[in-house]
Design an enzyme around this catalytic site. Structure first.
Site, PDB file in Angstrom:
ATOM      1  N   ASP A 171      21.693  -8.898 -36.644  1.00 52.35           N
ATOM      2  CA  ASP A 171      22.264  -7.953 -37.598  1.00 52.35           C
ATOM      3  C   ASP A 171      21.283  -6.819 -37.914  1.00 52.35           C
ATOM      4  O   ASP A 171      20.131  -7.071 -38.278  1.00 52.35           O
ATOM      5  CB  ASP A 171      22.626  -8.714 -38.882  1.00 52.35           C
ATOM      6  CG  ASP A 171      23.286  -7.830 -39.903  1.00 52.35           C
ATOM      7  OD1 ASP A 171      24.461  -7.479 -39.693  1.00 52.35           O
ATOM      8  OD2 ASP A 171      22.619  -7.499 -40.903  1.00 52.35           O
TER       9      ASP A 171
ATOM     10  N   HIS B 280      14.167  -6.869 -43.182  1.00 54.98           N
ATOM     11  CA  HIS B 280      13.042  -7.715 -42.776  1.00 54.98           C
ATOM     12  C   HIS B 280      11.803  -6.856 -42.469  1.00 54.98           C
ATOM     13  O   HIS B 280      10.705  -7.141 -42.957  1.00 54.98           O
ATOM     14  CB  HIS B 280      13.429  -8.546 -41.544  1.00 54.98           C
ATOM     15  CG  HIS B 280      12.300  -9.319 -40.955  1.00 54.98           C
ATOM     16  ND1 HIS B 280      12.011 -10.610 -41.343  1.00 54.98           N
ATOM     17  CD2 HIS B 280      11.395  -8.994 -40.001  1.00 54.98           C
ATOM     18  CE1 HIS B 280      10.971 -11.051 -40.649  1.00 54.98           C
ATOM     19  NE2 HIS B 280      10.573 -10.076 -39.824  1.00 54.98           N
ATOM     20  N   GLU B 281      11.977  -5.818 -41.665  1.00 55.87           N
ATOM     21  CA  GLU B 281      10.841  -4.968 -41.298  1.00 55.87           C
ATOM     22  C   GLU B 281      10.294  -4.219 -42.513  1.00 55.87           C
ATOM     23  O   GLU B 281       9.086  -4.057 -42.650  1.00 55.87           O
ATOM     24  CB  GLU B 281      11.225  -4.014 -40.169  1.00 55.87           C
ATOM     25  CG  GLU B 281      11.638  -4.697 -38.866  1.00 55.87           C
ATOM     26  CD  GLU B 281      10.622  -5.678 -38.289  1.00 55.87           C
ATOM     27  OE1 GLU B 281       9.404  -5.529 -38.551  1.00 55.87           O
ATOM     28  OE2 GLU B 281      11.042  -6.603 -37.575  1.00 55.87           O
TER      29      GLU B 281
ATOM     30  N   HIS C 140       7.865  -6.321 -44.337  1.00 59.28           N
ATOM     31  CA  HIS C 140       6.475  -6.273 -43.851  1.00 59.28           C
ATOM     32  C   HIS C 140       5.715  -5.113 -44.487  1.00 59.28           C
ATOM     33  O   HIS C 140       4.568  -5.272 -44.907  1.00 59.28           O
ATOM     34  CB  HIS C 140       6.440  -6.136 -42.325  1.00 59.28           C
ATOM     35  CG  HIS C 140       6.839  -7.367 -41.595  1.00 59.28           C
ATOM     36  ND1 HIS C 140       6.311  -8.608 -41.849  1.00 59.28           N
ATOM     37  CD2 HIS C 140       7.735  -7.540 -40.580  1.00 59.28           C
ATOM     38  CE1 HIS C 140       6.853  -9.500 -41.035  1.00 59.28           C
ATOM     39  NE2 HIS C 140       7.726  -8.877 -40.263  1.00 59.28           N
TER      40      HIS C 140
ATOM     41  N   ASP D 185       5.732 -12.869 -41.812  1.00 62.54           N
ATOM     42  CA  ASP D 185       6.824 -13.659 -41.245  1.00 62.54           C
ATOM     43  C   ASP D 185       6.734 -15.083 -41.779  1.00 62.54           C
ATOM     44  O   ASP D 185       5.643 -15.590 -42.042  1.00 62.54           O
ATOM     45  CB  ASP D 185       6.717 -13.710 -39.712  1.00 62.54           C
ATOM     46  CG  ASP D 185       7.177 -12.425 -39.065  1.00 62.54           C
ATOM     47  OD1 ASP D 185       8.203 -11.871 -39.491  1.00 62.54           O
ATOM     48  OD2 ASP D 185       6.510 -11.972 -38.116  1.00 62.54           O
TER      49      ASP D 185
END
Length: 172
Positions: free
Chosen positions: A102, A109-110, A113, A119
């Site tokens: 997705d 998610h990125e 970071h 992670d």
């Protein structure tokens, strides 16, 4: 902390209380000019963080403004390279999308970071930072309670107003 907003009414100023959460937030800007087909996913991923944390907010950079975060599209695997907390480059890799992951989850998610999160693999779909290890059926783009708390902590000690923080970054 109380933030006061001044409004001019018939030549006189009046004070009203305004929410203090946005005044305390560090504002980070992102540039999607190289994100190609992923612009909408990045905007939605940023909105997820904006809806879930108070100490930092992600905003699109204005034209000509140097952004904290550069977003690029490429044919590789999605990745982020941080240069410091709140700063770096994200590659929205088409390889993961082609495999069925997705795009909004990838973007969120990125961005995680860039906001200082590592992670957490392998992990369940309920953990945003589990990334691809949650499988292609996972579309959860919302950080869990521990991920939200870690980002809040990362930006709680910034000790500067959003304007000063942004100006300092623009001069880097």
């Amino acid at each position: 902390m109380l933030v006061v907003a001044l409004a001019w009414t018939m030549g006189q100023a009046s004070a009203t209380a305004a929410p203090s959460t946005s005044a305390a937030a560090v504002v980070l800007t992102y540039d999607t000019s190289g994100a190609e087909e992923f612009v909408d996913a990045v905007d939605k991923g940023a909105a997820v963080w904006n809806d879930n944390v108070e100490n930092v907010q992600l905003k699109p950079a204005r034209s000509g403004e140097r952004a904290n975060i550069e977003i690029l599209a490429d044919d590789g695997w999605p990745r982020a390279q941080t240069t410091s907390l709140g700063n770096g480059t994200i590659w929205m890799g088409r390889q993961a999308v082609d495999e069925g992951h997705d795009t909004i989850r990838i973007a969120a998610h990125e961005l995680g970071h860039i906001l200082g999160l590592p992670d957490k693999k392998p992990g369940p779909c309920s953990s945003l930072m589990s990334g691809a290890s949650a499988g292609t059926d996972c579309t959860n783009a919302t950080p869990d309670a521990s991920e939200r708390a870690e980002v809040e902590d990362n930006f709680a000690s910034a000790g500067v107003s959003p304007a000063v923080y942004a100006a300092r970054l623009y001069l880097d």
